[in-house]
Design a protein around this motif. Structure first.
Motif, PDB file in Angstrom:
ATOM      1  N   LEU A 143      35.596  40.131  35.560  1.00 33.47           N
ATOM      2  CA  LEU A 143      36.563  39.161  36.098  1.00 33.47           C
ATOM      3  C   LEU A 143      37.978  39.729  36.055  1.00 33.47           C
ATOM      4  O   LEU A 143      38.786  39.462  36.958  1.00 33.47           O
ATOM      5  N   GLN A 144      38.299  40.495  35.020  1.00 34.16           N
ATOM      6  CA  GLN A 144      39.605  41.147  34.960  1.00 34.16           C
ATOM      7  C   GLN A 144      39.778  42.097  36.137  1.00 34.16           C
ATOM      8  O   GLN A 144      40.840  42.111  36.786  1.00 34.16           O
ATOM      9  N   LEU A 145      38.775  42.918  36.399  1.00 36.71           N
ATOM     10  CA  LEU A 145      38.861  43.886  37.493  1.00 36.71           C
ATOM     11  C   LEU A 145      39.001  43.184  38.846  1.00 36.71           C
ATOM     12  O   LEU A 145      39.779  43.630  39.706  1.00 36.71           O
ATOM     13  N   THR A 147      40.328  40.224  39.345  1.00 33.79           N
ATOM     14  CA  THR A 147      41.677  39.663  39.373  1.00 33.79           C
ATOM     15  C   THR A 147      42.704  40.728  39.714  1.00 33.79           C
ATOM     16  O   THR A 147      43.649  40.486  40.486  1.00 33.79           O
ATOM     17  N   VAL A 148      42.535  41.936  39.168  1.00 31.90           N
ATOM     18  CA  VAL A 148      43.443  43.039  39.483  1.00 31.90           C
ATOM     19  C   VAL A 148      43.376  43.379  40.969  1.00 31.90           C
ATOM     20  O   VAL A 148      44.410  43.548  41.631  1.00 31.90           O
ATOM     21  N   GLU A 149      42.160  43.473  41.506  1.00 31.70           N
ATOM     22  CA  GLU A 149      42.009  43.829  42.911  1.00 31.70           C
ATOM     23  C   GLU A 149      42.611  42.772  43.834  1.00 31.70           C
ATOM     24  O   GLU A 149      43.276  43.103  44.821  1.00 31.70           O
ATOM     25  N   VAL A 150      42.388  41.513  43.507  1.00 33.09           N
ATOM     26  CA  VAL A 150      42.926  40.438  44.344  1.00 33.09           C
ATOM     27  C   VAL A 150      44.449  40.457  44.323  1.00 33.09           C
ATOM     28  O   VAL A 150      45.110  40.350  45.373  1.00 33.09           O
ATOM     29  N   ASN A 151      45.043  40.606  43.147  1.00 32.02           N
ATOM     30  CA  ASN A 151      46.497  40.613  43.049  1.00 32.02           C
ATOM     31  C   ASN A 151      47.090  41.888  43.644  1.00 32.02           C
ATOM     32  O   ASN A 151      48.198  41.852  44.210  1.00 32.02           O
ATOM     33  N   GLN A 152      46.377  42.980  43.559  1.00 32.73           N
ATOM     34  CA  GLN A 152      46.844  44.202  44.222  1.00 32.73           C
ATOM     35  C   GLN A 152      46.873  43.999  45.731  1.00 32.73           C
ATOM     36  O   GLN A 152      47.810  44.458  46.416  1.00 32.73           O
ATOM     37  N   PHE A 153      45.892  43.286  46.253  1.00 36.48           N
ATOM     38  CA  PHE A 153      45.871  42.988  47.684  1.00 36.48           C
ATOM     39  C   PHE A 153      47.056  42.106  48.078  1.00 36.48           C
ATOM     40  O   PHE A 153      47.730  42.364  49.086  1.00 36.48           O
ATOM     41  N   PHE A 154      47.322  41.052  47.286  1.00 38.79           N
ATOM     42  CA  PHE A 154      48.442  40.158  47.589  1.00 38.79           C
ATOM     43  C   PHE A 154      49.784  40.885  47.508  1.00 38.79           C
ATOM     44  O   PHE A 154      50.645  40.733  48.372  1.00 38.79           O
ATOM     45  N   LEU A 155      49.956  41.669  46.444  1.00 36.62           N
ATOM     46  CA  LEU A 155      51.226  42.364  46.253  1.00 36.62           C
ATOM     47  C   LEU A 155      51.471  43.418  47.323  1.00 36.62           C
ATOM     48  O   LEU A 155      52.623  43.695  47.687  1.00 36.62           O
TER      49      LEU A 155
END
Length: 308
Positions: A143-145, A147-155
């Motif tokens: 779930l951490q990974l 979350t990182v991927e999703v936020n990297q996409f948004f940013l």
């Protein structure tokens, strides 16, 4: 040959005595489990609320028709296997094995004195406790990974200079954010699963409606965590790490999660109305309940995240 009898006004003595003996035997593990529930800033702080909900549902089922007492020796072997797992955890000092064996031991005991047909009505109320047993931590890292991927996409859609290493998001000249264990969204996932399972038990008769609601609750719980993490990271970047939201992100997260309950309950009511109109009953449960009023169920489960 399996036989059972039903002594008047005493059908509760045998299962109650069996569960009481289990509590005494499992007390060291239950004590550790209770201490984990008392840590309010971790993923299992909802444990006592789930225990209370489970007891209420079990009593509700019992009052609608106490099961008959018997001896169903077929279930002795699964009960012994659960006991072996528990003892293996005690010998090897693996708490996860002991905690994992708690529900099989309880259910196996009830199967031994009630049999499968009568015990099925109590499987979900008792199984609700599975969302409070600390064996879900293995989902935290995936779930951490995610979350990182999703936020990297948004940013990446914003004009922001950043780079990611593992679970840490770096902003050169500003600071860094670690998407740690508590940011994985496991807390919201477990609460979402609890709410949707509880709502389905109170209001739905078909397995399909229950599954749809659980899937919707799971997705919305994950989205709530993604939104929470993204907003905290973005506001931290824009405020040069000085926003008070950074230190109050737990409270902010629960407000975001509560907001996702709005579309979830619209979905829940739509599924409930579809059951009313279609009149199709497709369930594998022994169903002896009448549906609770929709508004009453909504109020009941809304108070759970508020209490958390």
């Amino acid at each position: 040959m399996e036989t059972y009898s039903r002594p008047p006004a005493r059908t509760w003595l045998v299962p109650l005595a069996a569960v009481a003996l289990l509590i005494v035997g499992l007390w060291p593990t239950l004590e550790v489990l209770g201490s984990r529930w008392l840590i309010l800033d971790q993923s299992y702080s909802h444990g006592f609320l789930i225990l209370a909900a489970s007891i209420v549902l079990v009593v509700r089922k019992w009052l609608r028709g106490p099961p008959s007492i018997g001896l169903f020796s077929f279930w002795l072997l699964p009960l012994l296997l659960a006991a072996v797992v528990y003892l293996a955890g005690a010998v090897l000092l693996i708490e996860a094995l002991q905690q994992l064996a708690i529900l099989p031991l309880v259910v196996g005991t009830l199967l031994l004195v009630w049999g499968w047909r009568q015990t099925t009505a109590f499987l979900l109320p008792i199984g609700l406790l599975a969302f409070a047993i600390p064996v879900w931590d293995y989902l935290s890292w995936p779930l951490q990974l995610i979350t990182v991927e999703v936020n990297q996409f948004f940013l990446s859609r914003l004009d922001i200079e950043f780079f990611v290493e593992g679970v840490v998001v770096y902003f050169p000249g500003v600071g860094a954010f670690e998407i740690a264990h508590g940011c994985s969204g496991l807390r919201y996932l477990l609460v979402g699963l609890t709410l949707t399972t509880l709502y389905g038990e109170l209001n739905y008769k078909t397995v399909r409606s229950r599954c749809y609601l659980i899937v919707a609750g799971t997705l919305l719980a994950l989205v709530a965590n993604w939104v929470r993490v993204f907003v905290i990271i973005y506001i931290g970047y824009e405020s040069n790490m000085s926003s008070p939201l950074i230190n109050q992100h737990d409270y902010f997260g629960w407000w975001v999660f509560t907001a996702t309950l709005v579309p979830l309950f619209f979905i829940a009511l739509k599924l409930e109305n579809r059951e009313v109109f279609t009149g199709r009953v497709q369930t594998t449960f022994v169903d002896d309940r009448s549906q609770a009023p929709g508004w009453l169920s909504i109020l009941g489960v809304v108070f759970l995240p508020i209490l958390l």
